[in-house]
Design an enzyme around this catalytic site. Structure first.
Site, PDB file in Angstrom:
ATOM      1  CG  HIS A  25     -17.034  13.522 109.132  1.00 13.50           C
ATOM      2  ND1 HIS A  25     -16.646  13.114 110.391  1.00 13.50           N
ATOM      3  CD2 HIS A  25     -18.361  13.276 109.053  1.00 13.50           C
ATOM      4  CE1 HIS A  25     -17.696  12.652 111.045  1.00 13.50           C
ATOM      5  NE2 HIS A  25     -18.749  12.720 110.253  1.00 13.50           N
ATOM      6  CE  LYS A  49     -26.216  10.012 112.847  1.00 13.79           C
ATOM      7  NZ  LYS A  49     -25.996   9.583 111.482  1.00 13.79           N
ATOM      8  NE  ARG A 104     -21.863   6.668 107.026  1.00  8.23           N
ATOM      9  CZ  ARG A 104     -21.893   6.851 108.328  1.00  8.23           C
ATOM     10  NH1 ARG A 104     -20.799   6.725 109.016  1.00  8.23           N
ATOM     11  NH2 ARG A 104     -23.005   7.155 108.953  1.00  8.23           N
ATOM     12  CB  SER A 142     -18.068  10.099 114.842  1.00  2.30           C
ATOM     13  OG  SER A 142     -17.786  11.058 113.859  1.00  2.30           O
TER      14      SER A 142
END
Ligand code: PNS
Length: 174
Positions: A25, A49, A104, A142
């Site tokens: 990040h 999400k 990514r 994360s």
């Protein structure tokens, strides 16, 4: 609103759940600041999400990013703010003209394209800008950080020292 579609964008938002912030990040935030003179990191209050709650509170997630920006020597003018509700509404309230996110792998692409399409539908004046993640952070997320840390392993190569310390305290207590 952020002006007409011909306006040059000078202020962007880097949104996310940041549960917690990782070196990946921070790389995206640093690069957003190289591209645009004003960057606001927007920390979403809501679930991530996958619809689950977060491990860290909104206040903790905001604090960790502010500390990490200082610790890692990112420009001090990067602001970090919490937000609730729609991202596009928050961008309009701030007068920001775009959203910057990192990509990514292809798996990110599908999800990000869907969100960018939705945001563009709701707010055609906002641009979505993507930066490719640096290869050394391509595997960092994360959820991976939380998983490794929950098993008692060190994640100091994935997150800044302040986040590593908070993760240790968090999983020691749980
Ligand atoms: O870290 P994440 O999970 O990739 O961040 C996703 C986030 C917070 C940027 C996204 O879920 C979001 O914009 N949430 C705010 C609510 C919203 O605007 N939803 C519509 C667009 S998907």
């Amino acid at each position: 609103m952020s002006g007409s579609s011909a306006d040059t964008i000078t202020h962007v938002v880097v949104p996310g759940t940041f549960d917690p912030v990782t070196f990946g990040h921070l790389d995206v935030i640093r690069r957003a600041r190289r591209l645009f003179p004003r960057v606001t990191v927007a920390v979403a209050a809501s679930a991530n999400k996958h619809g689950r709650g977060t491990s860290f509170t909104l206040e903790e997630r905001v604090d960790m990013i502010r500390e990490a920006i200082e610790l890692e020597g990112l420009p001090a003018d990067i602001e970090v703010l919490p937000f609730t509700g729609l991202l596009v509404t928050f961008c309009h309230e701030l007068g920001a003209g775009g959203v910057v996110k990192g990509l990514r792998a292809m798996t990110d692409f599908e999800y990000e394209l869907q969100q960018a399409d939705l945001n563009s539908h709701m707010a055609p004046d906002l641009e979505s800008v993507f930066v490719m993640s640096s290869p050394k952070y391509g595997y960092v997320s994360s959820s991976i950080v939380r998983e490794i840390s929950a098993m008692g392993s060190d994640v100091s190569i994935l997150v800044p020292a302040n986040v590593n310390a908070r993760l240790r305290a968090h999983f020691a207590a749980s």
